[in-house]
Design a protein around this motif. Structure first.
Motif, PDB file in Angstrom:
ATOM      1  N   UNK A 112       0.797  -1.237   0.000  1.00  0.00           N
ATOM      2  CA  UNK A 112       0.000   0.000   0.000  1.00  0.00           C
ATOM      3  C   UNK A 112       0.829   1.285   0.000  1.00  0.00           C
ATOM      4  N   UNK A 113       2.141   1.158  -0.161  1.00  0.00           N
ATOM      5  CA  UNK A 113       2.998   2.341  -0.101  1.00  0.00           C
ATOM      6  C   UNK A 113       2.880   3.116  -1.405  1.00  0.00           C
ATOM      7  N   UNK A 114       2.815   4.432  -1.287  1.00  0.00           N
ATOM      8  CA  UNK A 114       2.658   5.312  -2.441  1.00  0.00           C
ATOM      9  C   UNK A 114       3.999   5.837  -2.950  1.00  0.00           C
ATOM     10  N   UNK A 115       5.057   5.552  -2.236  1.00  0.00           N
ATOM     11  CA  UNK A 115       6.383   6.004  -2.625  1.00  0.00           C
ATOM     12  C   UNK A 115       7.403   5.006  -2.101  1.00  0.00           C
ATOM     13  N   UNK A 116       8.665   5.256  -2.348  1.00  0.00           N
ATOM     14  CA  UNK A 116       9.696   4.387  -1.804  1.00  0.00           C
ATOM     15  C   UNK A 116       9.727   4.526  -0.285  1.00  0.00           C
TER      16      UNK A 116
END
Length: 273
Positions: free
Chosen positions: A62-66
């Motif tokens: 569910x991460x939107x970025x690193x």
């Protein structure tokens, strides 16, 4: 006396008694609380810091970025706390069987499924206390999911804890001696933990070995981890939710069957006496 003949207050008193016994056992065993925190904290502070530069992570839901590796492994470490707690709670069932306390519990007029479910729920409540303590320490280590994530993760913690605790109950029904169950704990816990998405994404497993990826994808612990991971960010992994619910029903149903005196554990013991 049928199950329905008990007034609601009697059910509540029975549950409160079992929960109080579990809570007192937890309070009186401070080493158990510390041990539950030491394992994930070692991973978070030492291993994760060392692996940060080695293991690169792409943007994975569910991460939107690193994200840093510490952020990625935190849900897996949370699930590890619940796995260890579920096994520890089931270990107490083996101990109670050796001392005769469990036989006293199971001859109660309340249905066996209710007694086992009460012990299971009480154990999950204890594990949630441990989890939030760990998350508070992780917050100081800059592992900070959204503020609302600390609330949205609660249902996932309950379901994952129930599934892992039910698995421990099922295993405890087949183990007769305390020292044997301690060995089974290590045989079950570490393969489940390492062969899951707790430490590495499944796509990285596939790059390394298709067989290893398939093993991790078939591991119920993987779905407990992913359910917690998505819930920390206010999302629902529907596949993980379905698998966790299915495994919970299967493990708990098997545990109730095995603890049935006419069918499971006690029937076998009587037949081999």
């Amino acid at each position: 006396m049928s199950d329905r003949s008990f007034p609601p207050r009697a059910w509540a008193i029975a549950f409160a008694g079992i929960a109080r016994r579990e809570t007192l056992r937890f309070v009186n065993q401070r080493g158990r609380f510390l041990a539950a925190l030491v394992r994930p904290l070692v991973w978070l502070f030492i291993f994760a810091a060392g692996f940060r530069a080695v293991l690169g992570l792409s943007i994975t839901p569910p991460y939107q970025t690193y994200v840093l590796y510490e952020v990625y492994v935190t849900p897996g470490l949370v699930a590890m706390i619940q796995l260890f707690n579920g096994m520890q709670s089931s270990l107490s069932m083996v101990y109670d069987r050796e001392t005769g306390a469990m036989r006293t519990l199971l001859v109660s007029p309340f249905p066996r499924w209710f007694l086992l479910a009460s012990k299971l729920v009480a154990g999950v409540l204890v594990s949630i206390i441990q989890v939030y303590t760990f998350l508070a320490i992780a917050w100081l280590w800059d592992v900070r999911p959204p503020v609302w994530g600390y609330l949205t993760v609660l249902p996932a913690l309950v379901l994952a804890g129930l599934m892992l605790g039910a698995m421990g109950l099922f295993l405890s029904s087949a183990i007769r001696q305390l020292e044997n169950f301690a060995g089974v704990m290590n045989f079950v816990i570490f393969p489940m933990f390492f062969a899951s998405s707790a430490l590495y994404p499944l796509w990285r497993m596939r790059e390394s070995s298709t067989l290893l990826h398939d093993i991790c994808a078939a591991n119920p612990f993987t779905y407990a981890v992913e359910l917690i991971r998505f819930a920390l960010y206010g999302q629902v992994n529907w596949l993980a939710l379905a698998v966790v619910l299915g495994c919970l029903a299967g493990f708990f149903g098997a545990a109730v069957f095995m603890y049935d005196p006419s069918k499971g554990l006690w029937a076998r013991r009587k037949g081999t006496a």
